[in-house]
Design an enzyme around this catalytic site. Sequence first.
Site, short mmCIF file in Angstrom:
data_model
loop_
_atom_site.label_atom_id
_atom_site.label_comp_id
_atom_site.label_asym_id
_atom_site.label_seq_id
_atom_site.Cartn_x
_atom_site.Cartn_y
_atom_site.Cartn_z
N GLY A 1 0.84 -1.20 0.00
CA GLY A 1 0.00 0.00 0.00
C GLY A 1 0.87 1.24 0.00
N GLY B 1 2.50 6.14 3.72
CA GLY B 1 1.92 6.68 4.96
C GLY B 1 1.37 5.56 5.83
N GLY C 1 2.18 2.47 5.52
CA GLY C 1 3.34 1.62 5.85
C GLY C 1 3.93 1.99 7.20
CD GLU D 1 7.03 -5.72 -1.82
OE1 GLU D 1 7.18 -4.98 -2.82
OE2 GLU D 1 7.89 -6.53 -1.46
CB CYS E 1 2.89 -0.29 -7.13
SG CYS E 1 3.43 -1.91 -7.69
P1 NAD Z 1 -5.44 0.93 0.19
O1 NAD Z 1 -6.17 2.17 0.57
O2 NAD Z 1 -6.17 -0.24 -0.34
O3 NAD Z 1 -4.63 0.49 1.48
C1 NAD Z 1 -3.91 -0.70 1.52
C2 NAD Z 1 -4.36 -1.53 2.71
O4 NAD Z 1 -4.11 -0.83 3.91
C3 NAD Z 1 -5.85 -1.84 2.67
O5 NAD Z 1 -6.04 -3.20 2.99
C4 NAD Z 1 -6.41 -0.91 3.71
O6 NAD Z 1 -7.57 -1.43 4.33
C5 NAD Z 1 -5.29 -0.79 4.69
N1 NAD Z 1 -5.29 0.49 5.39
C6 NAD Z 1 -5.59 1.71 4.90
N2 NAD Z 1 -5.44 2.65 5.85
C7 NAD Z 1 -5.04 2.01 6.98
C8 NAD Z 1 -4.72 2.43 8.30
N3 NAD Z 1 -4.78 3.71 8.65
N4 NAD Z 1 -4.34 1.50 9.20
C9 NAD Z 1 -4.24 0.20 8.84
N5 NAD Z 1 -4.54 -0.25 7.61
C10 NAD Z 1 -4.93 0.63 6.68
O7 NAD Z 1 -4.37 1.23 -0.86
P2 NAD Z 1 -3.49 2.48 -1.10
O8 NAD Z 1 -2.64 2.70 0.08
O9 NAD Z 1 -4.25 3.62 -1.65
O10 NAD Z 1 -2.64 1.81 -2.30
C11 NAD Z 1 -2.00 2.55 -3.21
C12 NAD Z 1 -0.53 2.55 -2.88
O11 NAD Z 1 -0.03 1.23 -2.86
C13 NAD Z 1 0.30 3.28 -3.92
O12 NAD Z 1 1.27 4.04 -3.26
C14 NAD Z 1 0.98 2.15 -4.69
O13 NAD Z 1 2.17 2.51 -5.29
C15 NAD Z 1 1.18 1.14 -3.60
N6 NAD Z 1 1.32 -0.20 -4.13
C16 NAD Z 1 2.52 -0.81 -4.00
C17 NAD Z 1 2.71 -2.06 -4.55
C18 NAD Z 1 4.02 -2.77 -4.44
O14 NAD Z 1 4.08 -3.95 -4.78
N7 NAD Z 1 5.08 -2.12 -4.01
C19 NAD Z 1 1.66 -2.69 -5.20
C20 NAD Z 1 0.45 -2.04 -5.30
C21 NAD Z 1 0.28 -0.78 -4.76
#
Ligand code: NAD
Length: 467
Positions: A198, A201, A203, A220, A254
């Site tokens: 994800g 932030g 992370g 990731e 991503c």
């Molecule tokens: P998202 O909003 O789906 O969040 C990811 C996960 O985190 C979800 O399961 C969500 O429920 C959980 N989450 C969200 N906020 C949270 C919190 N405050 N506390 C705990 N858990 C929480 O996805 P996103 O973050 O919008 O994803 C997009 C990002 O992911 C982009 O930055 C993209 O580059 C990155 N990404 C990275 C990869 C990789 O392999 N490196 C792959 C796909 C996406």
Amino acid sequence: MNRVESQSPAVESIPATLARLRSSFATGKTRSLEYRQQQLASIQRLLDECEHEMFRVLQEDLGRSELETSTIEISLIARELAFTRKRFRVWAEPERVRTPFLAQPGGSAIYREPLGVVLIIGTWNYPLQLVLVPLVGAIAAGNCAVIKPSELAPATSSFLARTLPRYLDNECVTVVEGGPSESTVLLAERFDHIFYTGRPGVGRVVMEAAAKHLTPVTLELGGKSPCIVDRTADLKVSADRIIWGKFLNAGQTCLAPDYLLVHEAVEGELLTRMVATIRDFYGEDPRTSPDFARIVNVHHYHRLMRLIESGGKIVVGGDGNEKDRYISPTILTNVPEDAPIMMEEIFGPILPVLPVKNVEEAVAFVNRGEKPLALYLFTDDARLRTQVLQTTTSGGVSVNYTCAHAGMLNLPFGGVGNSGMGAYHGRASFETFSHHKSVFLKTWWPDFRTVYPPLTRIKERIIRRFL
Ligand code: NAD
């Protein structure tokens, strides 16, 4: 919303679910290689038997065509499975390593053992493969797993919650649905590893929660992945490969090229070719193309439309339809370095193009930002290639292609710095979900007394020389 108010029945049962998984792990059944093989075979069966259901949910969540889901979700999971099933028994064997002279006769080996119960939190842009590919590694390494798919791909999340229990051992693998509040409840529990995909932030939130239990994490994450085009590049091939990687999944990838740094001498020609490629790939009206996906939700639709309006000249695209969550493939030029679109990860179908005078300028530009997940370089100049590889840092690199390094199963896939830590895919997944246990085995005889007290100068010299 108050977390306690928002707890679903699934959330209330999380501690009990985890206790069940922990006791299953303690029985040792997931350590059996036969058991792991059988569970991995069941995932393959799921892929074979539920393909149409997967097409349907991905169409619902992201407006994806069947062919796109087949190529960028299902086939990637199937490849990972086939690769892992063929090799994981060898990976699981103790690895013998050299033992120093003074410790002879004796032997040293590294044993891979499962970590225990692991948590896999996924995101919405590739909502199947981003949880199932790590799951393959977790199972191959002998772990139990909790999967938390993204609530922003609700049809896929519900599909996983309904379907995985029909194929996998429920005592060892479980799906918890929900959003941040459910994640928060999960993260308060003790896991043996957390694998998060994800944004950076969140992370940080994951890592903070993991620190309370000293749980190791794989993060990731994302970021702005640059794409540098040198004047020596084959511009026709470069245009096709850049447009493919950028507009795949409507830019919600991503490791999509986030922005382009192109040598000023070839900027005009590259722009012309990229516009032509967009027409070739998606037709006169990309909205009608089955190969062009939709934006995941209205929030992201408006965020992206604001980025288009915030600076730069539209070369192609720029239009959108909120009802359909459609944004046309868009290329921008004359974008100031401090424009909002250059400040955040775009994660949508917009490509800013910035001219540079030379490769040094491009490298300096890249190095002013956070360490990206991927870097792309299009060049025919071997010296320049070495220069860029040696003067930049990124999770991975594809030269003369986009996104492709992530598909090479012999290459670990992961970020560095702000784009993440740890890696997976192929053997790297197995290693991520394994503890590397060092084992030294000594014979009873002879029992050299060199290290035992009382120490003497002679003993000290022998130890310094031979150990
Ligand atoms: P998202 O909003 O789906 O969040 C990811 C996960 O985190 C979800 O399961 C969500 O429920 C959980 N989450 C969200 N906020 C949270 C919190 N405050 N506390 C705990 N858990 C929480 O996805 P996103 O973050 O919008 O994803 C997009 C990002 O992911 C982009 O930055 C993209 O580059 C990155 N990404 C990275 C990869 C990789 O392999 N490196 C792959 C796909 C996406």
